[in-house]
Design a protein around this motif. Structure first.
Motif, mmCIF file in Angstrom:
data_model
loop_
_atom_site.group_PDB
_atom_site.id
_atom_site.type_symbol
_atom_site.label_atom_id
_atom_site.label_comp_id
_atom_site.label_asym_id
_atom_site.label_seq_id
_atom_site.Cartn_x
_atom_site.Cartn_y
_atom_site.Cartn_z
ATOM 1 N N LEU A 139 0.827 -1.204 0.000
ATOM 2 C CA LEU A 139 0.000 0.000 0.000
ATOM 3 C C LEU A 139 0.865 1.258 0.000
ATOM 4 O O LEU A 139 0.571 2.235 -0.701
ATOM 5 C CB LEU A 139 -0.928 -0.006 1.216
ATOM 6 C CG LEU A 139 -2.034 -1.062 1.222
ATOM 7 C CD1 LEU A 139 -2.755 -1.068 2.567
ATOM 8 C CD2 LEU A 139 -3.025 -0.812 0.087
ATOM 9 N N ILE A 140 1.942 1.238 0.787
ATOM 10 C CA ILE A 140 2.843 2.391 0.849
ATOM 11 C C ILE A 140 3.509 2.617 -0.502
ATOM 12 O O ILE A 140 3.575 3.750 -1.001
ATOM 13 C CB ILE A 140 3.892 2.181 1.956
ATOM 14 C CG1 ILE A 140 3.232 2.319 3.330
ATOM 15 C CG2 ILE A 140 5.045 3.177 1.822
ATOM 16 C CD1 ILE A 140 4.121 1.899 4.480
ATOM 17 N N CYS A 141 4.009 1.548 -1.112
ATOM 18 C CA CYS A 141 4.686 1.687 -2.407
ATOM 19 C C CYS A 141 3.718 2.184 -3.476
ATOM 20 O O CYS A 141 4.096 2.992 -4.336
ATOM 21 C CB CYS A 141 5.315 0.363 -2.817
ATOM 22 S SG CYS A 141 6.765 -0.094 -1.838
ATOM 23 N N ASN A 142 2.484 1.726 -3.424
ATOM 24 C CA ASN A 142 1.493 2.212 -4.381
ATOM 25 C C ASN A 142 1.236 3.699 -4.187
ATOM 26 O O ASN A 142 1.121 4.456 -5.162
ATOM 27 C CB ASN A 142 0.191 1.427 -4.236
ATOM 28 C CG ASN A 142 0.302 0.008 -4.753
ATOM 29 O OD1 ASN A 142 1.211 -0.309 -5.525
ATOM 30 N ND2 ASN A 142 -0.595 -0.858 -4.329
ATOM 31 N N GLU A 143 1.158 4.127 -2.930
ATOM 32 C CA GLU A 143 0.913 5.539 -2.662
ATOM 33 C C GLU A 143 2.101 6.400 -3.075
ATOM 34 O O GLU A 143 1.936 7.531 -3.533
ATOM 35 C CB GLU A 143 0.602 5.746 -1.177
ATOM 36 C CG GLU A 143 0.145 7.155 -0.849
ATOM 37 C CD GLU A 143 -0.453 7.281 0.542
ATOM 38 O OE1 GLU A 143 -0.616 8.426 1.013
ATOM 39 O OE2 GLU A 143 -0.756 6.237 1.154
#
Length: 229
Positions: free
Chosen positions: A120-124
């Protein structure tokens, strides 16, 4: 997502160049006082493996995800420096100089259940990423250190010149830099330290530092190679 960015100035600059659209709420060489900054929920510590004592500040903070450089120390070792199991999440990152400019960032996990949150962090952040095993040297630094070490051995033996080695590797393997120019950009001191640690951990001769590499580091010298040669 409220990010604290910790590390030396050169690595902080590299992180910011790679993620210019992200504004951390805290940027410094040392961790924030978390009792005064409860808003911070994500830390990028870009040289945690050089200063593992920082884990004592991170480990007690519930819900905090720490993404720290874990090239020269495994996450399993870093976790011990906290004096207790991390109350949040601990993720490794290959944050040696130059590697944050690579298209995909290299991560390792202390606990497998942190993968979903990391995704989720990498996507954001709009980051391509890959997960590797939690091991000393991770993958790319370990392999590259061995290639650079072998290149120094070839130069020492008179088998090839530094320029010939770099040209051959760039043209033959599509490396962004030749290994010796890349070593200059990373910092030979990081490579020698990593090879020494790998040799100490494994006892394997393939990690023995080439005498020329160690001597150049001691003299503060390097080959006359250019990244654009």
């Amino acid at each position: 997502m409220r990010i604290a960015l910790i590390g030396p100035e050169d690595r902080i600059a590299e992180w910011q160049q790679r993620l210019p659209h992200i504004e951390p709420v805290y940027v410094a060489t040392t961790p924030p006082p978390f009792h005064d900054r409860p808003d911070i929920d994500l830390v990028f510590d870009l040289d945690l493996d050089q200063d593992p004592e920082r884990m004592a500040a991170y480990a007690p903070v519930p819900g905090l995800m720490v993404i720290g450089c874990a090239v020269k120390r495994t996450l399993a070792e870093l976790a011990l420096w906290g004096g207790r199991p991390p109350a949040g999440s601990l993720v490794g990152l290959n944050a040696l100089p130059t590697f944050l400019h690579r298209p995909a960032w290299e991560f390792s996990l202390y606990q497998s259940e942190d993968r979903e949150r990391l995704e989720l962090i990498c996507n954001e952040l709009d980051l391509a990423w890959e997960i590797v095993e939690d091991r000393l040297g991770m993958v790319t630094p370990r392999v590259l250190a061995m290639i650079i070490n072998e290149a120094c051995t070839l130069v020492q033996e008179g088998t090839a010149s530094p320029g010939d080695i770099d040209a051959a590797m760039r043209l033959g393997t599509n490396y962004p830099l030749g290994p010796l120019a890349w070593a200059a950009a990373i910092g030979p001191e990081h490579l020698v330290e990593l090879l020494d640690l790998l040799r100490q951990e494994t006892g394997e001769g393939r990690f023995r530092v080439a005498p020329l590499l160690r001597n150049l580091l001691r003299r503060g010298e390097w080959f006359d190679v250019r990244a654009d040669a």
